[in-house]
Design an enzyme around this catalytic site. Structure first.
Site, PDB file in Angstrom:
ATOM      1  N   ASP A   1      46.827 -18.181  89.902  1.00  0.00           N
ATOM      2  CA  ASP A   1      47.866 -17.153  90.666  1.00  0.00           C
ATOM      3  C   ASP A   1      47.334 -15.732  90.497  1.00  0.00           C
ATOM      4  OD1 ASP A   1      49.619 -16.057  92.410  1.00  0.00           O
ATOM      5  OD2 ASP A   1      51.389 -16.603  90.889  1.00  0.00           O
TER       6      ASP A   1
ATOM      7  N   HIS B   1      40.980 -13.451  96.810  1.00  0.00           N
ATOM      8  CA  HIS B   1      40.699 -15.157  96.950  1.00  0.00           C
ATOM      9  C   HIS B   1      39.172 -15.338  96.731  1.00  0.00           C
ATOM     10  CE1 HIS B   1      44.662 -15.408  97.969  1.00  0.00           C
ATOM     11  NE2 HIS B   1      44.693 -14.663  99.197  1.00  0.00           N
TER      12      HIS B   1
ATOM     13  N   LEU C   1      33.646 -35.324  85.391  1.00  0.00           N
ATOM     14  CA  LEU C   1      34.978 -35.008  85.384  1.00  0.00           C
ATOM     15  C   LEU C   1      35.479 -35.067  86.877  1.00  0.00           C
ATOM     16  CD1 LEU C   1      36.730 -32.235  84.567  1.00  0.00           C
ATOM     17  CD2 LEU C   1      35.517 -31.124  86.359  1.00  0.00           C
TER      18      LEU C   1
HETATM   19  C1  IPE Z   1      51.547 -21.012  93.932  1.00  0.00           C
HETATM   20  O1  IPE Z   1      51.257 -19.638  93.832  1.00  0.00           O
HETATM   21  C2  IPE Z   1      50.162 -21.443  94.982  1.00  0.00           C
HETATM   22  C3  IPE Z   1      49.152 -21.471  94.528  1.00  0.00           C
HETATM   23  C4  IPE Z   1      48.386 -20.970  93.525  1.00  0.00           C
HETATM   24  C5  IPE Z   1      48.134 -21.976  95.330  1.00  0.00           C
HETATM   25  P1  IPE Z   1      52.107 -18.539  94.802  1.00  0.00           P
HETATM   26  O2  IPE Z   1      51.571 -17.057  94.564  1.00  0.00           O
HETATM   27  O3  IPE Z   1      52.132 -19.098  96.306  1.00  0.00           O
HETATM   28  O4  IPE Z   1      53.565 -18.864  94.142  1.00  0.00           O
HETATM   29  P2  IPE Z   1      54.995 -17.731  94.369  1.00  0.00           P
HETATM   30  O5  IPE Z   1      54.999 -17.550  95.959  1.00  0.00           O
HETATM   31  O6  IPE Z   1      54.488 -16.564  93.553  1.00  0.00           O
HETATM   32  O7  IPE Z   1      56.000 -18.654  93.894  1.00  0.00           O
HETATM   33  C1  IPE Z   2      47.029 -17.334  94.319  1.00  0.00           C
HETATM   34  O1  IPE Z   2      46.883 -15.947  94.280  1.00  0.00           O
HETATM   35  C2  IPE Z   2      46.082 -18.099  95.305  1.00  0.00           C
HETATM   36  C3  IPE Z   2      46.858 -18.478  96.568  1.00  0.00           C
HETATM   37  C4  IPE Z   2      48.370 -18.895  96.495  1.00  0.00           C
HETATM   38  C5  IPE Z   2      46.118 -19.319  97.412  1.00  0.00           C
HETATM   39  P1  IPE Z   2      47.880 -15.029  95.204  1.00  0.00           P
HETATM   40  O2  IPE Z   2      47.370 -14.881  96.626  1.00  0.00           O
HETATM   41  O3  IPE Z   2      49.369 -15.757  95.095  1.00  0.00           O
HETATM   42  O4  IPE Z   2      48.013 -13.673  94.427  1.00  0.00           O
HETATM   43  P2  IPE Z   2      49.315 -12.909  94.096  1.00  0.00           P
HETATM   44  O5  IPE Z   2      50.334 -13.602  93.494  1.00  0.00           O
HETATM   45  O6  IPE Z   2      49.758 -12.288  95.448  1.00  0.00           O
HETATM   46  O7  IPE Z   2      48.868 -11.766  93.172  1.00  0.00           O
HETATM   47 MG    MG Z   3      50.665 -15.695  93.705  1.00  0.00          MG
END
Ligand code: IPE
Ligand code: IPE
Ligand code: MG
Length: 236
Positions: free
Chosen positions: A16, A33, A127
């Site tokens: 995240d 990303h 792995l």
């Molecule tokens: C969880 O992260 C999903 C992934 C890392 C793929 P999100 O960023 O979507 O989660 P929330 O919305 O903060 O709970």
């Molecule tokens: C995690 O990073 C990647 C996915 C959920 C695909 P985020 O896109 O949720 O990044 P933040 O939480 O907005 O910083």
């Molecule tokens: Mg996120």
């Protein structure tokens, strides 16, 4: 039950913070990303070096479809490109790639790429690299329940034969051992519907570090924290 070894066999990570990483640099979320994908490569390498057996990464949740269309497209393109470019090298490293989640809900081209990646690396013994794609923990449990209900309806399964072990075998993770260590980056203190059943006795580790900045050193901090934990599983 204490750890025989202090290195967790299975590490599961909620990657995240890509969006916030990009925002800090005045870049589009898609750049975050892309940077996140580089971190994935680093963590695969570091996991092998540390002797981790299974690495599960949350790449796209069943709730991430709520994001803007252009971000979803950017992510899907990145998955497609990432698999095309990196799977041959992963195969050479004897890595087995597996996918969990509602794969049938992804584009046909991605489904084909996923099937080909799994087939190519099926017999690899290094792995186990598990990517959670269109994955939701609640969906996982409902999907398993539906399959068990079908078997009961068809007279192939007795209700009393539905044990935690049998239920577990019907989850997307089937034969995979549950995560020993759960890591979430970016300071969010929640599971966000990841591996709800499987995390029952996992050790939880949270870090403020944003996913694109997560590296071998950050992994070692998590592993050190894990090594100090006393896992009791309800015992004394
Ligand atoms: C969880 O992260 C999903 C992934 C890392 C793929 P999100 O960023 O979507 O989660 P929330 O919305 O903060 O709970
Ligand atoms: C995690 O990073 C990647 C996915 C959920 C695909 P985020 O896109 O949720 O990044 P933040 O939480 O907005 O910083
Ligand atoms: Mg996120």
């Amino acid at each position: 039950m204490n750890n025989i070894t202090t290195i967790p066999q299975h590490v599961a990570i909620v990657m995240d913070g890509n969006g916030r990483w990009a925002k800090k640099r005045f870049l589009p979320r898609s750049a975050g990303h892309a940077a996140g994908q580089n971190a994935v490569e680093k963590i695969i390498k570091a996991s092998i070096e540390r002797g981790i057996g299974i690495l599960t990464l949350f790449a796209f949740s069943s709730e991430n479809w709520r994001r803007p269309t252009e971000e979803i497209h950017a992510l899907m393109n990145l998955f497609m490109k990432g698999l095309t470019e990196h799977v041959p090298a992963l195969h050479e490293k004897n890595i087995r790639i597996r996918f969990i989640g509602h794969i049938a809900g992804l584009s046909l081209s991605l489904q084909q790429k996923i099937a080909a990646s799994e087939a190519l690396t099926l017999n690899n013994t290094g792995l186990q690299f598990v990517l959670a794609m269109n994955y939701g923990g609640q969906l996982d449990i409902v999907h398993a329940t539906q399959r068990l209900a079908l078997a009961v309806r068809d007279g192939a399964l007795d209700i009393d034969a539905i044990t935690p072990e049998r239920f577990n075998s019907h989850l997307y993770t089937t034969d995979l051992a549950p995560p020993d260590l759960f890591i979430r980056t970016s300071g969010e203190l929640r599971l966000s519907n990841f591996l709800l059943w499987q995390l029952a006795y996992s050790e939880l580790y949270f870090t403020e570090v944003l996913w694109p900045d997560f590296n071998g050193k950050q992994l070692d901090l998590a592993l050190s924290a894990y090594a100090t934990r006393k896992r009791r599983y309800g015992s004394v």
